[in-house]
Design a protein around this motif. Structure first.
Motif, PDB file in Angstrom:
ATOM      1  N   MET A  33      -5.183  -2.720  10.673  1.00 45.65           N
ATOM      2  CA  MET A  33      -6.508  -2.786  10.090  1.00 45.65           C
ATOM      3  C   MET A  33      -6.528  -2.071   8.744  1.00 45.65           C
ATOM      4  SD  MET A  33      -8.148  -4.479  12.359  1.00 45.65           S
ATOM      5  CE  MET A  33      -9.805  -4.303  11.668  1.00 45.65           C
ATOM      6  N   GLY A  34      -7.290  -2.646   7.818  1.00 45.91           N
ATOM      7  CA  GLY A  34      -7.405  -2.026   6.503  1.00 45.91           C
ATOM      8  C   GLY A  34      -8.827  -2.046   5.999  1.00 45.91           C
ATOM      9  N   TRP A  35      -9.105  -1.098   5.117  1.00 44.26           N
ATOM     10  CA  TRP A  35     -10.363  -1.065   4.386  1.00 44.26           C
ATOM     11  C   TRP A  35     -10.046  -1.280   2.910  1.00 44.26           C
ATOM     12  CZ3 TRP A  35     -15.188  -1.084   6.308  1.00 44.26           C
ATOM     13  CH2 TRP A  35     -15.384  -0.668   7.628  1.00 44.26           C
ATOM     14  N   PHE A  36     -10.803  -2.149   2.298  1.00 48.57           N
ATOM     15  CA  PHE A  36     -10.673  -2.430   0.873  1.00 48.57           C
ATOM     16  C   PHE A  36     -12.051  -2.293   0.238  1.00 48.57           C
ATOM     17  CE2 PHE A  36      -6.383  -4.270   0.580  1.00 48.57           C
ATOM     18  CZ  PHE A  36      -6.094  -4.440   1.930  1.00 48.57           C
ATOM     19  N   ARG A  37     -12.066  -2.106  -1.063  1.00 53.06           N
ATOM     20  CA  ARG A  37     -13.344  -2.034  -1.763  1.00 53.06           C
ATOM     21  C   ARG A  37     -13.256  -2.795  -3.078  1.00 53.06           C
ATOM     22  NH1 ARG A  37     -13.407   4.478  -3.216  1.00 53.06           N
ATOM     23  NH2 ARG A  37     -11.807   4.417  -4.868  1.00 53.06           N
ATOM     24  N   GLN A  38     -14.409  -3.217  -3.539  1.00 49.82           N
ATOM     25  CA  GLN A  38     -14.453  -3.985  -4.776  1.00 49.82           C
ATOM     26  C   GLN A  38     -15.756  -3.723  -5.504  1.00 49.82           C
ATOM     27  OE1 GLN A  38     -13.962  -8.255  -4.267  1.00 49.82           O
ATOM     28  NE2 GLN A  38     -13.047  -8.456  -6.292  1.00 49.82           N
ATOM     29  N   VAL A  39     -15.638  -3.585  -6.809  1.00 53.14           N
ATOM     30  CA  VAL A  39     -16.812  -3.491  -7.675  1.00 53.14           C
ATOM     31  C   VAL A  39     -16.816  -4.716  -8.570  1.00 53.14           C
ATOM     32  CG1 VAL A  39     -16.876  -0.992  -7.592  1.00 53.14           C
ATOM     33  CG2 VAL A  39     -15.603  -2.125  -9.401  1.00 53.14           C
ATOM     34  N   PRO A  40     -17.977  -5.133  -9.016  1.00 49.81           N
ATOM     35  CA  PRO A  40     -18.054  -6.332  -9.865  1.00 49.81           C
ATOM     36  C   PRO A  40     -17.160  -6.227 -11.087  1.00 49.81           C
ATOM     37  CG  PRO A  40     -20.233  -5.708  -9.152  1.00 49.81           C
ATOM     38  CD  PRO A  40     -19.306  -4.601  -8.715  1.00 49.81           C
ATOM     39  N   GLY A  41     -16.407  -7.277 -11.335  1.00 59.38           N
ATOM     40  CA  GLY A  41     -15.552  -7.321 -12.509  1.00 59.38           C
ATOM     41  C   GLY A  41     -14.188  -6.686 -12.312  1.00 59.38           C
ATOM     42  N   LYS A  42     -13.951  -6.121 -11.122  1.00 55.38           N
ATOM     43  CA  LYS A  42     -12.647  -5.494 -10.859  1.00 55.38           C
ATOM     44  C   LYS A  42     -11.999  -6.136  -9.647  1.00 55.38           C
ATOM     45  CE  LYS A  42     -13.497  -0.937 -12.885  1.00 55.38           C
ATOM     46  NZ  LYS A  42     -13.401   0.537 -12.665  1.00 55.38           N
ATOM     47  N   GLU A  43     -10.694  -5.959  -9.555  1.00 58.00           N
ATOM     48  CA  GLU A  43      -9.962  -6.503  -8.415  1.00 58.00           C
ATOM     49  C   GLU A  43     -10.243  -5.682  -7.163  1.00 58.00           C
ATOM     50  OE1 GLU A  43      -6.065  -8.479 -10.643  1.00 58.00           O
ATOM     51  OE2 GLU A  43      -5.821  -6.965  -9.092  1.00 58.00           O
ATOM     52  N   ARG A  44     -10.073  -6.347  -6.030  1.00 58.68           N
ATOM     53  CA  ARG A  44     -10.197  -5.665  -4.760  1.00 58.68           C
ATOM     54  C   ARG A  44      -9.135  -4.572  -4.664  1.00 58.68           C
ATOM     55  NH1 ARG A  44     -10.286  -9.761   0.000  1.00 58.68           N
ATOM     56  NH2 ARG A  44     -12.412 -10.048  -0.734  1.00 58.68           N
ATOM     57  N   GLU A  45      -9.524  -3.429  -4.147  1.00 58.69           N
ATOM     58  CA  GLU A  45      -8.646  -2.256  -4.118  1.00 58.69           C
ATOM     59  C   GLU A  45      -8.431  -1.793  -2.674  1.00 58.69           C
ATOM     60  OE1 GLU A  45      -8.805   2.306  -5.957  1.00 58.69           O
ATOM     61  OE2 GLU A  45     -10.648   1.194  -5.573  1.00 58.69           O
ATOM     62  N   PHE A  46      -7.191  -1.520  -2.337  1.00 55.59           N
ATOM     63  CA  PHE A  46      -6.876  -0.944  -1.023  1.00 55.59           C
ATOM     64  C   PHE A  46      -7.419   0.474  -0.967  1.00 55.59           C
ATOM     65  CE2 PHE A  46      -4.604  -0.087   2.808  1.00 55.59           C
ATOM     66  CZ  PHE A  46      -4.104   1.207   2.681  1.00 55.59           C
ATOM     67  N   VAL A  47      -8.057   0.797   0.154  1.00 53.06           N
ATOM     68  CA  VAL A  47      -8.604   2.137   0.347  1.00 53.06           C
ATOM     69  C   VAL A  47      -7.828   2.897   1.425  1.00 53.06           C
ATOM     70  CG1 VAL A  47     -10.644   3.459   1.022  1.00 53.06           C
ATOM     71  CG2 VAL A  47     -10.904   1.379  -0.355  1.00 53.06           C
ATOM     72  N   ALA A  48      -7.718   2.286   2.598  1.00 53.06           N
ATOM     73  CA  ALA A  48      -7.047   2.949   3.721  1.00 53.06           C
ATOM     74  C   ALA A  48      -6.626   1.906   4.739  1.00 53.06           C
ATOM     75  CB  ALA A  48      -7.961   3.975   4.369  1.00 53.06           C
ATOM     76  N   GLY A  49      -5.604   2.240   5.500  1.00 55.56           N
ATOM     77  CA  GLY A  49      -5.133   1.319   6.530  1.00 55.56           C
ATOM     78  C   GLY A  49      -4.494   2.065   7.683  1.00 55.56           C
ATOM     79  N   VAL A  50      -4.498   1.409   8.824  1.00 54.15           N
ATOM     80  CA  VAL A  50      -3.823   1.933  10.013  1.00 54.15           C
ATOM     81  C   VAL A  50      -3.107   0.762  10.664  1.00 54.15           C
ATOM     82  CG1 VAL A  50      -5.931   1.664  11.418  1.00 54.15           C
ATOM     83  CG2 VAL A  50      -4.115   3.187  12.196  1.00 54.15           C
ATOM     84  N   ASN A  51      -1.859   0.974  11.042  1.00 53.15           N
ATOM     85  CA  ASN A  51      -1.128  -0.151  11.605  1.00 53.15           C
ATOM     86  C   ASN A  51      -1.493  -0.343  13.080  1.00 53.15           C
ATOM     87  OD1 ASN A  51       0.342   1.879  12.830  1.00 53.15           O
ATOM     88  ND2 ASN A  51       2.220   1.487  11.679  1.00 53.15           N
TER      89      ASN A  51
END
Length: 129
Positions: A33-51
């Motif tokens: 499982m992963g959490w990603f975040r995105q702001v308008p005009g920017k690419e999606r960014e990895f935040v945190a993950g757990v296998n």
């Protein structure tokens, strides 16, 4: 697997929020499982993950020491505890699932969005100054 993220909101800088991502299905424990975040005009960014095994976790440098990811397989839920929030954490946060590593047990966490097959809808996190 279907994913439902919740827990976003408006918080002042320095505050905390806990995001939840509830998954459907009986095979949640086999998904990383992963959490990603995105702001308008920017690419999606990895935040945190757990296998899938829970042995491995990973964090973006920008959130290390402030965010904690955890999973509760009994509840089919992954959490993202966010402390000491900063204005730059403002984004839409989405959870995602992948099953590429199961059943191999490693401490590796996939951090690339393209490797995740299932996505939940985003939840807005706004941090005010």
């Amino acid at each position: 697997v279907q994913l439902q993220a919740s827990g976003g909101g408006l918080v002042q800088a320095g505050g905390s929020l806990r995001l939840s991502c509830a998954a459907s299905g009986r095979t949640f424990s086999s998904y990383g499982m992963g959490w990603f975040r995105q702001v308008p005009g920017k690419e999606r960014e990895f935040v945190a993950g757990v296998n899938w095994s829970g042995v491995g976790t990973a964090y973006a440098d920008s959130v290390k020491g402030r965010f904690t990811i955890s999973r509760d397989n009994a509840k089919n839920t992954v959490y993202l505890q966010m402390n000491s929030l900063k204005t730059e954490d403002t984004a839409v946060y989405s959870c995602a699932a992948e099953r590429k590593q199961f059943p191999v047990t490693t401490n590796v966490v996939i951090t690339t969005a393209l490797e995740y097959n299932y996505w939940g809808q985003g939840t807005q996190v706004t941090v005010s100054s």
